[in-house]
Design a protein around this motif. Structure first.
Motif, PDB file in Angstrom:
ATOM      1  N   ASP A 154      22.404  46.285  43.082  1.00  0.00           N
ATOM      2  CA  ASP A 154      23.834  46.401  43.308  1.00  0.00           C
ATOM      3  C   ASP A 154      24.598  45.645  42.213  1.00  0.00           C
ATOM      4  N   PRO A 155      25.614  46.268  41.611  1.00  0.00           N
ATOM      5  CA  PRO A 155      26.339  45.593  40.522  1.00  0.00           C
ATOM      6  C   PRO A 155      27.036  44.302  40.947  1.00  0.00           C
ATOM      7  N   PHE A 156      27.448  44.217  42.213  1.00  0.00           N
ATOM      8  CA  PHE A 156      28.090  42.995  42.694  1.00  0.00           C
ATOM      9  C   PHE A 156      27.081  41.852  42.770  1.00  0.00           C
ATOM     10  N   ILE A 157      25.896  42.160  43.253  1.00  0.00           N
ATOM     11  CA  ILE A 157      24.846  41.144  43.340  1.00  0.00           C
ATOM     12  C   ILE A 157      24.427  40.698  41.944  1.00  0.00           C
ATOM     13  N   GLU A 158      24.265  41.661  41.053  1.00  0.00           N
ATOM     14  CA  GLU A 158      23.915  41.331  39.662  1.00  0.00           C
ATOM     15  C   GLU A 158      24.945  40.385  39.058  1.00  0.00           C
ATOM     16  N   LEU A 159      26.206  40.673  39.308  1.00  0.00           N
ATOM     17  CA  LEU A 159      27.283  39.850  38.756  1.00  0.00           C
ATOM     18  C   LEU A 159      27.188  38.413  39.250  1.00  0.00           C
ATOM     19  N   PHE A 160      26.988  38.241  40.539  1.00  0.00           N
ATOM     20  CA  PHE A 160      26.958  36.884  41.101  1.00  0.00           C
ATOM     21  C   PHE A 160      25.717  36.098  40.707  1.00  0.00           C
ATOM     22  N   HIS A 161      24.665  36.800  40.337  1.00  0.00           N
ATOM     23  CA  HIS A 161      23.447  36.118  39.914  1.00  0.00           C
ATOM     24  C   HIS A 161      23.359  35.992  38.394  1.00  0.00           C
ATOM     25  N   SER A 162      24.374  36.459  37.702  1.00  0.00           N
ATOM     26  CA  SER A 162      24.352  36.423  36.243  1.00  0.00           C
ATOM     27  C   SER A 162      24.632  35.011  35.719  1.00  0.00           C
ATOM     28  N   GLU A 163      24.389  34.844  34.457  1.00  0.00           N
ATOM     29  CA  GLU A 163      24.579  33.558  33.789  1.00  0.00           C
ATOM     30  C   GLU A 163      26.006  33.407  33.239  1.00  0.00           C
ATOM     31  N   LYS A 164      26.883  34.322  33.562  1.00  0.00           N
ATOM     32  CA  LYS A 164      28.246  34.303  33.040  1.00  0.00           C
ATOM     33  C   LYS A 164      29.020  33.111  33.593  1.00  0.00           C
ATOM     34  N   SER A 165      30.046  32.724  32.832  1.00  0.00           N
ATOM     35  CA  SER A 165      30.932  31.653  33.299  1.00  0.00           C
ATOM     36  C   SER A 165      31.760  32.166  34.473  1.00  0.00           C
ATOM     37  N   ASP A 166      32.385  31.256  35.205  1.00  0.00           N
ATOM     38  CA  ASP A 166      33.210  31.656  36.348  1.00  0.00           C
ATOM     39  C   ASP A 166      34.345  32.581  35.904  1.00  0.00           C
ATOM     40  N   GLN A 167      34.938  32.277  34.767  1.00  0.00           N
ATOM     41  CA  GLN A 167      36.036  33.105  34.262  1.00  0.00           C
ATOM     42  C   GLN A 167      35.533  34.511  33.910  1.00  0.00           C
ATOM     43  N   GLU A 168      34.358  34.601  33.299  1.00  0.00           N
ATOM     44  CA  GLU A 168      33.785  35.899  32.965  1.00  0.00           C
ATOM     45  C   GLU A 168      33.428  36.682  34.234  1.00  0.00           C
ATOM     46  N   LYS A 169      32.910  35.978  35.232  1.00  0.00           N
ATOM     47  CA  LYS A 169      32.584  36.627  36.499  1.00  0.00           C
ATOM     48  C   LYS A 169      33.843  37.155  37.183  1.00  0.00           C
ATOM     49  N   LYS A 170      34.896  36.361  37.136  1.00  0.00           N
ATOM     50  CA  LYS A 170      36.173  36.757  37.750  1.00  0.00           C
ATOM     51  C   LYS A 170      36.709  38.025  37.085  1.00  0.00           C
ATOM     52  N   SER A 171      36.666  38.063  35.779  1.00  0.00           N
ATOM     53  CA  SER A 171      37.132  39.221  35.030  1.00  0.00           C
ATOM     54  C   SER A 171      36.258  40.446  35.312  1.00  0.00           C
ATOM     55  N   ALA A 172      34.958  40.239  35.316  1.00  0.00           N
ATOM     56  CA  ALA A 172      34.027  41.339  35.586  1.00  0.00           C
ATOM     57  C   ALA A 172      34.200  41.853  37.017  1.00  0.00           C
ATOM     58  N   LEU A 173      34.455  40.949  37.960  1.00  0.00           N
ATOM     59  CA  LEU A 173      34.659  41.347  39.345  1.00  0.00           C
ATOM     60  C   LEU A 173      35.918  42.200  39.484  1.00  0.00           C
ATOM     61  N   ARG A 174      36.971  41.812  38.807  1.00  0.00           N
ATOM     62  CA  ARG A 174      38.201  42.626  38.829  1.00  0.00           C
ATOM     63  C   ARG A 174      37.928  44.038  38.331  1.00  0.00           C
ATOM     64  N   SER A 175      37.193  44.139  37.234  1.00  0.00           N
ATOM     65  CA  SER A 175      36.865  45.451  36.672  1.00  0.00           C
ATOM     66  C   SER A 175      36.023  46.270  37.644  1.00  0.00           C
ATOM     67  N   LEU A 176      35.026  45.624  38.235  1.00  0.00           N
ATOM     68  CA  LEU A 176      34.170  46.319  39.198  1.00  0.00           C
ATOM     69  C   LEU A 176      34.970  46.836  40.390  1.00  0.00           C
ATOM     70  N   LEU A 177      35.867  46.008  40.902  1.00  0.00           N
ATOM     71  CA  LEU A 177      36.675  46.413  42.052  1.00  0.00           C
ATOM     72  C   LEU A 177      37.587  47.581  41.694  1.00  0.00           C
ATOM     73  N   GLN A 178      38.161  47.550  40.504  1.00  0.00           N
ATOM     74  CA  GLN A 178      39.028  48.647  40.075  1.00  0.00           C
ATOM     75  C   GLN A 178      38.238  49.939  39.928  1.00  0.00           C
ATOM     76  N   GLU A 179      36.998  49.835  39.497  1.00  0.00           N
ATOM     77  CA  GLU A 179      36.152  51.015  39.328  1.00  0.00           C
ATOM     78  C   GLU A 179      35.610  51.518  40.663  1.00  0.00           C
ATOM     79  N   GLU A 180      35.317  50.625  41.589  1.00  0.00           N
ATOM     80  CA  GLU A 180      34.565  50.973  42.788  1.00  0.00           C
ATOM     81  C   GLU A 180      35.428  51.225  44.022  1.00  0.00           C
ATOM     82  N   LEU A 181      36.623  50.655  44.098  1.00  0.00           N
ATOM     83  CA  LEU A 181      37.462  50.832  45.286  1.00  0.00           C
ATOM     84  C   LEU A 181      38.478  51.943  45.070  1.00  0.00           C
ATOM     85  N   ILE A 182      38.730  52.690  46.129  1.00  0.00           N
ATOM     86  CA  ILE A 182      39.679  53.794  46.043  1.00  0.00           C
ATOM     87  C   ILE A 182      40.485  53.843  47.345  1.00  0.00           C
TER      88      ILE A 182
END
Length: 81
Positions: A2-30
């Motif tokens: 799952d891309p959300f799980i991958e994101l939370f387990h990634s080595e990215k900084s909190d700011q990078e995770k926050k940005s990536a999460l916003r992008s994922l939500l925009q792509e995945e929610l309708i």
């Protein structure tokens, strides 16, 4: 995975995770209207599908429904569209 799980387990900084999460939500929610359009059906038909439990919103409030695009894609694939 799952891309959300991958994101939370990634080595990215909190700011990078926050940005990536916003992008994922925009792509995945309708939203409701977007889901009807994406399915190629009217809002009335979508309401019928929800009542029949063909499609389930992630968030289902009286004036606010949100769907996962992947759930809609799965429905379309199952339907054979």
């Amino acid at each position: 995975m799952d891309p959300f799980i991958e994101l939370f387990h990634s080595e990215k900084s909190d700011q990078e995770k926050k940005s990536a999460l916003r992008s994922l939500l925009q792509e995945e929610l309708i939203n409701y209207e977007g889901a009807a359009h994406y399915l190629g059906i009217s809002r009335t038909t979508l309401r019928k599908y929800i009542k029949e439990k063909r499609i389930q919103p992630l968030i289902d409030q009286p004036q606010f429904q949100v769907f996962l695009k992947s759930d809609i894609d799965a429905y379309l694939q199952k339907k054979g569209k």
